[in-house]
Design a protein around this motif. Structure first.
Motif, PDB file in Angstrom:
ATOM      1  N   PHE A  59       0.859  -1.181   0.000  1.00 43.64           N
ATOM      2  CA  PHE A  59       0.000   0.000   0.000  1.00 43.64           C
ATOM      3  C   PHE A  59       0.899   1.234   0.000  1.00 43.64           C
ATOM      4  O   PHE A  59       1.744   1.394   0.882  1.00 43.64           O
ATOM      5  CB  PHE A  59      -0.927   0.001   1.220  1.00 43.64           C
ATOM      6  CG  PHE A  59      -2.032  -1.011   1.122  1.00 43.64           C
ATOM      7  CD1 PHE A  59      -3.276  -0.652   0.618  1.00 43.64           C
ATOM      8  CD2 PHE A  59      -1.819  -2.319   1.504  1.00 43.64           C
ATOM      9  CE1 PHE A  59      -4.292  -1.588   0.502  1.00 43.64           C
ATOM     10  CE2 PHE A  59      -2.823  -3.264   1.399  1.00 43.64           C
ATOM     11  CZ  PHE A  59      -4.060  -2.904   0.891  1.00 43.64           C
ATOM     12  N   LEU A  60       0.724   2.080  -0.993  1.00 43.97           N
ATOM     13  CA  LEU A  60       1.592   3.232  -1.171  1.00 43.97           C
ATOM     14  C   LEU A  60       1.168   4.392  -0.290  1.00 43.97           C
ATOM     15  O   LEU A  60      -0.027   4.634  -0.090  1.00 43.97           O
ATOM     16  CB  LEU A  60       1.574   3.676  -2.638  1.00 43.97           C
ATOM     17  CG  LEU A  60       1.981   2.626  -3.667  1.00 43.97           C
ATOM     18  CD1 LEU A  60       1.833   3.189  -5.076  1.00 43.97           C
ATOM     19  CD2 LEU A  60       3.403   2.137  -3.430  1.00 43.97           C
ATOM     20  N   ALA A  88       0.627  -2.828  -6.560  1.00 41.20           N
ATOM     21  CA  ALA A  88       0.441  -1.996  -5.371  1.00 41.20           C
ATOM     22  C   ALA A  88      -0.931  -1.327  -5.410  1.00 41.20           C
ATOM     23  O   ALA A  88      -1.597  -1.284  -6.452  1.00 41.20           O
ATOM     24  CB  ALA A  88       1.535  -0.928  -5.290  1.00 41.20           C
ATOM     25  N   PHE A  89      -1.332  -0.804  -4.248  1.00 39.59           N
ATOM     26  CA  PHE A  89      -2.570  -0.050  -4.112  1.00 39.59           C
ATOM     27  C   PHE A  89      -2.255   1.326  -3.538  1.00 39.59           C
ATOM     28  O   PHE A  89      -1.253   1.511  -2.848  1.00 39.59           O
ATOM     29  CB  PHE A  89      -3.536  -0.753  -3.141  1.00 39.59           C
ATOM     30  CG  PHE A  89      -4.068  -2.062  -3.623  1.00 39.59           C
ATOM     31  CD1 PHE A  89      -5.212  -2.126  -4.398  1.00 39.59           C
ATOM     32  CD2 PHE A  89      -3.416  -3.246  -3.292  1.00 39.59           C
ATOM     33  CE1 PHE A  89      -5.710  -3.344  -4.830  1.00 39.59           C
ATOM     34  CE2 PHE A  89      -3.904  -4.470  -3.718  1.00 39.59           C
ATOM     35  CZ  PHE A  89      -5.051  -4.513  -4.498  1.00 39.59           C
ATOM     36  N   GLY A  90      -3.157   2.271  -3.807  1.00 42.55           N
ATOM     37  CA  GLY A  90      -3.065   3.564  -3.141  1.00 42.55           C
ATOM     38  C   GLY A  90      -2.189   4.570  -3.857  1.00 42.55           C
ATOM     39  O   GLY A  90      -2.006   4.507  -5.075  1.00 42.55           O
ATOM     40  N   TYR A  99      -8.167   1.061 -12.503  1.00 38.25           N
ATOM     41  CA  TYR A  99      -9.113   0.819 -11.414  1.00 38.25           C
ATOM     42  C   TYR A  99     -10.454   1.447 -11.765  1.00 38.25           C
ATOM     43  O   TYR A  99     -10.565   2.215 -12.729  1.00 38.25           O
ATOM     44  CB  TYR A  99      -8.578   1.418 -10.111  1.00 38.25           C
ATOM     45  CG  TYR A  99      -8.482   2.931 -10.106  1.00 38.25           C
ATOM     46  CD1 TYR A  99      -9.416   3.709  -9.424  1.00 38.25           C
ATOM     47  CD2 TYR A  99      -7.460   3.589 -10.794  1.00 38.25           C
ATOM     48  CE1 TYR A  99      -9.328   5.103  -9.435  1.00 38.25           C
ATOM     49  CE2 TYR A  99      -7.370   4.966 -10.802  1.00 38.25           C
ATOM     50  CZ  TYR A  99      -8.313   5.720 -10.123  1.00 38.25           C
ATOM     51  OH  TYR A  99      -8.237   7.090 -10.145  1.00 38.25           O
ATOM     52  N   GLU A 143     -12.894   2.663  -6.140  1.00 30.14           N
ATOM     53  CA  GLU A 143     -11.835   1.765  -5.686  1.00 30.14           C
ATOM     54  C   GLU A 143     -10.572   2.560  -5.383  1.00 30.14           C
ATOM     55  O   GLU A 143     -10.393   3.663  -5.900  1.00 30.14           O
ATOM     56  CB  GLU A 143     -11.498   0.739  -6.777  1.00 30.14           C
ATOM     57  CG  GLU A 143     -12.608  -0.218  -7.132  1.00 30.14           C
ATOM     58  CD  GLU A 143     -12.197  -1.164  -8.255  1.00 30.14           C
ATOM     59  OE1 GLU A 143     -12.916  -2.152  -8.456  1.00 30.14           O
ATOM     60  OE2 GLU A 143     -11.171  -0.908  -8.926  1.00 30.14           O
ATOM     61  N   PRO A 144      -9.680   2.008  -4.557  1.00 29.99           N
ATOM     62  CA  PRO A 144      -8.357   2.637  -4.435  1.00 29.99           C
ATOM     63  C   PRO A 144      -7.624   2.500  -5.771  1.00 29.99           C
ATOM     64  O   PRO A 144      -7.958   1.640  -6.589  1.00 29.99           O
ATOM     65  CB  PRO A 144      -7.671   1.809  -3.341  1.00 29.99           C
ATOM     66  CG  PRO A 144      -8.349   0.479  -3.401  1.00 29.99           C
ATOM     67  CD  PRO A 144      -9.783   0.771  -3.756  1.00 29.99           C
ATOM     68  N   ILE A 177      -5.188   1.154  -8.278  1.00 29.99           N
ATOM     69  CA  ILE A 177      -4.496  -0.124  -8.392  1.00 29.99           C
ATOM     70  C   ILE A 177      -3.412   0.026  -9.460  1.00 29.99           C
ATOM     71  O   ILE A 177      -3.680   0.490 -10.568  1.00 29.99           O
ATOM     72  CB  ILE A 177      -5.463  -1.257  -8.782  1.00 29.99           C
ATOM     73  CG1 ILE A 177      -6.651  -1.305  -7.812  1.00 29.99           C
ATOM     74  CG2 ILE A 177      -4.725  -2.594  -8.791  1.00 29.99           C
ATOM     75  CD1 ILE A 177      -7.732  -2.302  -8.212  1.00 29.99           C
TER      76      ILE A 177
END
Length: 211
Positions: free
Chosen positions: A3-4, A23-25, A45, A49-50, A52
């Protein structure tokens, strides 16, 4: 899965999941987006949603010299029925890409946030477009990120049959004239396969990105 935060970093691309999720965020700042593209990563994404970030192991690309133009497309290009321009109506192109219906896809992955981010990249000279016109009407086009030796395609649209293919052919020929290595098409697409695009391994793609 990573998660960034606010720091402008991405994990190594070979840590991505089998689906290509890395990664996410994070955010869609110009600095982060350009770091992503230069590192073989792209955001994908849906609204709500966060963010992606992806780096798939099988990368769909077109080497300009491998462009395949069918007989029907050759005839269409010779007709001069449409006018094609380079980077003159970016905001119109991304909006049509955003609202154009897609086969087997509900809604759009080009969120309002993403649209604003790429318009800013266009203002900074990184995001560019190809436009296909019938008279004064925009009927097809595409946009992507220009890295100087690799063009990272993002999306395309057609309001008239085959106009996105016309835009892609124009782009490929233009990039070939300027000795670009390849066009990044990200993931498998039957439409682009018909034009000569094919999948390569992420490792090979990363080597091509180095310049």
């Amino acid at each position: 899965m990573v998660f960034l935060g606010k720091e402008l970093i991405f994990p190594p691309v070979d840590t991505a999941s089998p689906e290509g999720i890395l990664a996410f965020g994070g955010d869609l700042s110009p600095e982060r987006l350009m770091l992503a593209y230069r590192s073989g990563i792209f955001p994908w994404y849906n609204e709500g949603e966060p963010i992606i970030w992806y780096s798939p192991n099988r990368r769909m690309v077109l080497f300009p010299e491998e462009l395949h133009i069918s007989k029907s497309m050759t005839r269409l290009t010779r007709k001069n029925e449409f006018r094609i321009t380079w980077n003159t109506a970016f905001e119109q192109v991304i909006e049509y890409c955003r609202i154009s219906p897609r086969k087997d896809q509900l809604g759009t992955w080009i969120t309002d946030e993403m649209k604003r981010a790429y318009i800013e990249l266009h203002r900074l000279g990184f995001a560019k477009s190809v436009e296909v016109w019938s008279g004064q009407e925009l009927v097809g086009g595409l946009y992507g990120i220009d890295l100087g030796h690799v063009f990272c395609g993002e999306s395309m649209f057609s309001k008239v049959s085959n106009t996105s293919k016309l835009a892609f052919i124009y782009l490929t020929r233009r990039l070939q004239q300027h000795q670009y290595k390849l066009i990044d098409c990200q993931v498998y697409n039957e439409h682009l396969e018909s034009l000569g695009a094919r999948e390569i391994r992420r490792k090979e793609f990363m080597e091509m990105l180095k310049g």
